[in-house]
Design a protein around this motif. Structure first.
Motif, PDB file in Angstrom:
ATOM      1  N   GLY A 140       0.234   1.917  -5.602  1.00  0.00           N
ATOM      2  CA  GLY A 140       0.657   0.469  -4.729  1.00  0.00           C
ATOM      3  C   GLY A 140       1.020  -0.352  -5.799  1.00  0.00           C
ATOM      4  N   GLN A 141       1.212  -1.604  -5.169  1.00  0.00           N
ATOM      5  CA  GLN A 141       1.678  -2.722  -5.980  1.00  0.00           C
ATOM      6  C   GLN A 141       0.734  -4.095  -5.381  1.00  0.00           C
ATOM      7  OE1 GLN A 141       5.655  -3.165  -6.742  1.00  0.00           O
ATOM      8  NE2 GLN A 141       5.953  -1.065  -7.134  1.00  0.00           N
ATOM      9  N   ASP A 175       0.801  -1.169  -0.233  1.00  0.00           N
ATOM     10  CA  ASP A 175       0.021  -0.121   0.078  1.00  0.00           C
ATOM     11  C   ASP A 175       0.840   1.226   0.033  1.00  0.00           C
ATOM     12  OD1 ASP A 175      -2.328   1.365  -0.046  1.00  0.00           O
ATOM     13  OD2 ASP A 175      -2.837   1.182   2.016  1.00  0.00           O
ATOM     14  N   THR A 176       0.307   2.381  -0.551  1.00  0.00           N
ATOM     15  CA  THR A 176       0.942   3.510  -0.346  1.00  0.00           C
ATOM     16  C   THR A 176       0.459   4.342   0.948  1.00  0.00           C
ATOM     17  OG1 THR A 176      -0.926   4.579  -1.605  1.00  0.00           O
ATOM     18  CG2 THR A 176       0.986   3.939  -2.952  1.00  0.00           C
ATOM     19  N   LEU A 177       1.067   5.431   1.049  1.00  0.00           N
ATOM     20  CA  LEU A 177       0.873   6.404   2.168  1.00  0.00           C
ATOM     21  C   LEU A 177      -0.391   7.146   2.360  1.00  0.00           C
ATOM     22  CD1 LEU A 177       4.625   7.782   3.420  1.00  0.00           C
ATOM     23  CD2 LEU A 177       3.489   5.530   4.122  1.00  0.00           C
ATOM     24  N   LYS A 178      -1.188   7.501   3.245  1.00  0.00           N
ATOM     25  CA  LYS A 178      -2.242   7.999   3.347  1.00  0.00           C
ATOM     26  C   LYS A 178      -1.953   9.449   3.953  1.00  0.00           C
ATOM     27  CE  LYS A 178      -4.917   4.678   1.879  1.00  0.00           C
ATOM     28  NZ  LYS A 178      -3.792   3.720   1.610  1.00  0.00           N
ATOM     29  N   PRO A 179      -2.508  10.514   3.610  1.00  0.00           N
ATOM     30  CA  PRO A 179      -2.477  11.693   4.334  1.00  0.00           C
ATOM     31  C   PRO A 179      -2.435  11.812   5.845  1.00  0.00           C
ATOM     32  CG  PRO A 179      -4.214  12.153   2.313  1.00  0.00           C
ATOM     33  CD  PRO A 179      -3.981  10.369   2.549  1.00  0.00           C
ATOM     34  N   LYS A 180      -3.157  11.083   6.242  1.00  0.00           N
ATOM     35  CA  LYS A 180      -3.024  10.773   7.919  1.00  0.00           C
ATOM     36  C   LYS A 180      -1.654  10.027   8.439  1.00  0.00           C
ATOM     37  CE  LYS A 180      -5.586   6.627   8.247  1.00  0.00           C
ATOM     38  NZ  LYS A 180      -7.158   5.952   8.519  1.00  0.00           N
ATOM     39  N   THR A 228       6.978   7.580   7.690  1.00  0.00           N
ATOM     40  CA  THR A 228       6.547   6.140   7.703  1.00  0.00           C
ATOM     41  C   THR A 228       6.637   5.613   6.174  1.00  0.00           C
ATOM     42  OG1 THR A 228       4.590   6.728   9.183  1.00  0.00           O
ATOM     43  CG2 THR A 228       4.411   4.642   7.865  1.00  0.00           C
ATOM     44  N   PRO A 229       7.343   4.400   6.282  1.00  0.00           N
ATOM     45  CA  PRO A 229       7.676   3.631   4.946  1.00  0.00           C
ATOM     46  C   PRO A 229       6.322   3.216   4.243  1.00  0.00           C
ATOM     47  CG  PRO A 229       8.278   2.214   6.790  1.00  0.00           C
ATOM     48  CD  PRO A 229       7.773   3.625   7.546  1.00  0.00           C
ATOM     49  N   ASP A 230       6.376   3.336   2.882  1.00  0.00           N
ATOM     50  CA  ASP A 230       5.150   2.763   2.272  1.00  0.00           C
ATOM     51  C   ASP A 230       5.472   1.171   2.193  1.00  0.00           C
ATOM     52  OD1 ASP A 230       7.208   2.178   0.250  1.00  0.00           O
ATOM     53  OD2 ASP A 230       6.114   3.782  -1.024  1.00  0.00           O
ATOM     54  N   GLY A 231       4.440   0.620   1.567  1.00  0.00           N
ATOM     55  CA  GLY A 231       4.516  -0.785   1.441  1.00  0.00           C
ATOM     56  C   GLY A 231       5.699  -1.440   0.630  1.00  0.00           C
ATOM     57  N   VAL A 232       5.959  -0.861  -0.477  1.00  0.00           N
ATOM     58  CA  VAL A 232       7.069  -1.012  -1.153  1.00  0.00           C
ATOM     59  C   VAL A 232       8.586  -1.102  -0.363  1.00  0.00           C
ATOM     60  CG1 VAL A 232       8.499  -0.644  -3.157  1.00  0.00           C
ATOM     61  CG2 VAL A 232       6.115  -0.647  -3.661  1.00  0.00           C
ATOM     62  N   THR A 233       8.633  -0.142  -0.002  1.00  0.00           N
ATOM     63  CA  THR A 233       9.827   0.073   1.012  1.00  0.00           C
ATOM     64  C   THR A 233       9.889  -0.950   2.059  1.00  0.00           C
ATOM     65  OG1 THR A 233       9.917   2.402   0.490  1.00  0.00           O
ATOM     66  CG2 THR A 233      11.005   1.842   2.595  1.00  0.00           C
ATOM     67  N   SER A 234       8.735  -0.914   2.683  1.00  0.00           N
ATOM     68  CA  SER A 234       8.717  -1.963   3.836  1.00  0.00           C
ATOM     69  C   SER A 234       8.917  -3.598   3.342  1.00  0.00           C
ATOM     70  CB  SER A 234       7.215  -1.919   4.573  1.00  0.00           C
ATOM     71  OG  SER A 234       7.036  -0.883   5.425  1.00  0.00           O
TER      72      SER A 234
END
Length: 301
Positions: A131-132, A91-96, A101-107
Motif C-alpha cells: 500500500g501507500q 490499502d491493498t486488497l485482502k484475500p476476503k 474490487t479496486p485497491d486503494g491506489v486505483t480508487s
C-alpha cells in the motif's frame, strides 16, 4: 542482537523529528504504540497528574528519542495530529475481498479523475503490504480526524487521533520505504471538502441479499459509523457514540456482525474522539444490549 537495527530505527526517529513530526515508539516489528493505555496507566511520571495520551507523549526532543530508541528496536510512529499532517492510507486488497474490487491506489486515481484534479505530488511511502501513505500538510484552523472509507473504499486517513509508521521501520512483511521524497504538499481544497462534507446516510439493506452480501454491507455501515464517531467534536461525542452503536446493533442481533468486532471498532473510535476508555465501554455495552433486545426481525425492519 546487534545494534545495527536499533541504530537505523533511532536515525529514522530523529529524521522524523527533524521534520517537525513528533514521534512515539511502536512495538518492535509492529504498528501498535509501545505505550500504556489509560486502563493500565500507573499515574506516575508523566502521568502523575492524569493519563497522557500517545499524542501528548509524542516528542521532538532528541535526548528523549535517543534514550528511548537506545533501549530497544522500537518501530517509529508519527503522531499525525500534533505533526500537522493528514496522511492518506491507500490499502491493498485482502484475500476476503470480492474479486474485481479496486485497491486503494486505483480508487484514489478514480477519485482524482472524478474531481477533475491531477494526482497530487507529495511525500509518498510504500508500506510492507504494497500500500501507500500520501503525506499532506493539514489546513490551518481545521481539526481533521481519522476516517475509514469516507473518501472511497480502501482509502483511510490519519490525522488527529491517529499515527502512521515512519519509513525505516519494518514488520515481518517487510520495510516501510520512501517512494517519493517530494516536499509534503498542502492538502488540496477538494480533498478537504470531501473529508468534511456531511456523509449521506447509508440506505436500508435489501432484504433479499445473500448472507455474504449482508455481512459485507454490515461491515461498511460499521466502518462509516465508527468514522463518524471518531470525527465528532467535543460536546456531542457520547451522544453520537450512543446513536452510532444503536444503529449498528441490529446487525449484531441478526448475526451479520460479531459483537466483539463491533465493540472493538467503537471503542477505538470513541477514544479517538477523546472520550475516556471507561465511558466508551459503558456506552457501547448499554447501546448494544438495548439494540439486541429491541431489534425487529430482519423481515420487518
Amino acid at each position: 542482537m546487534t545494534h545495527a537495527p536499533r541504530s537505523a530505527l533511532l536515525r529514522a526517529a530523529l529524521d522524523a523529528a527533524a521534520q517537525g513530526w513528533p514521534v512515539i515508539p511502536l512495538r518492535p516489528g509492529g504498528k501498535v504504540p509501545a505505550l500504556h493505555g489509560e486502563r493500565h496507566c500507573p499515574r506516575t511520571g508523566e502521568c502523575a497528574d492524569g493519563h497522557r495520551t500517545f499524542e501528548q507523549r509524542a516528542t521532538l526532543a532528541p535526548e528523549r528519542i535517543e534514550r528511548c530508541w537506545s533501549a530497544g528496536p522500537f518501530n517509529v510512529g508519527i503522531a499525525t495530529g500534533p505533526a500537522g499532517l493528514l496522511v492518506i492510507d491507500l490499502d491493498t486488497l485482502k484475500p476476503k475481498d470480492t474479486k474485481g474490487t479496486p485497491d486503494g491506489v486505483t480508487s484514489f486515481l478514480a477519485l482524482c479523475e472524478r474531481a477533475g484534479q491531477p494526482v497530487p505530488t507529495t511525500r509518498r511511502i510504500r508500506t510492507p503490504s504494497g500500500g501507500q501513505h500520501l503525506y499532506f500538510t493539514a489546513p490551518p484552523g481545521v481539526r481533521l480526524h481519522n476516517t475509514a472509507g469516507t473518501l472511497a473504499p480502501k482509502i483511510d486517513t490519519r490525522a488527529w487521533g491517529g499515527q502512521v509508521v515512519a519509513p525505516g521501520s519494518a514488520t515481518p512483511h517487510g520495510p516501510y520505504t520512501v517512494l517519493d521524497d517530494s516536499p509534503v504538499a498542502d492538502l488540496p481544497e477538494w480533498l478537504q471538502n470531501a473529508l468534511t462534507a456531511p456523509q449521506k446516510p447509508v440506505a436500508a439493506p435489501v432484504l433479499s441479499m445473500p448472507t455474504r452480501s449482508r455481512s459485507r454491507y454490515a461491515a461498511v455501515v460499521l466502518d462509516r459509523e465508527a468514522a463518524t464517531v471518531a470525527s465528532t467534536a467535543k460536546g456531542g461525542r457520547n451522544a453520537e457514540l450512543l446513536r452510532a452503536v444503536r444503529a449498528v446493533g441490529r446487525f449484531v442481533a441478526w448475526h451479520d456482525l460479531d459483537r466483539a468486532t463491533v465493540e472493538a471498532a467503537f471503542q477505538a473510535a470513541g477514544e479517538t474522539a477523546g472520550l475516556p476508555a471507561s465511558e466508551c465501554r459503558a456506552t457501547i455495552r448499554s447501546a448494544l444490549d438495548w439494540s439486541i433486545r429491541t431489534a425487529r426481525p430482519r423481515e420487518t425492519a
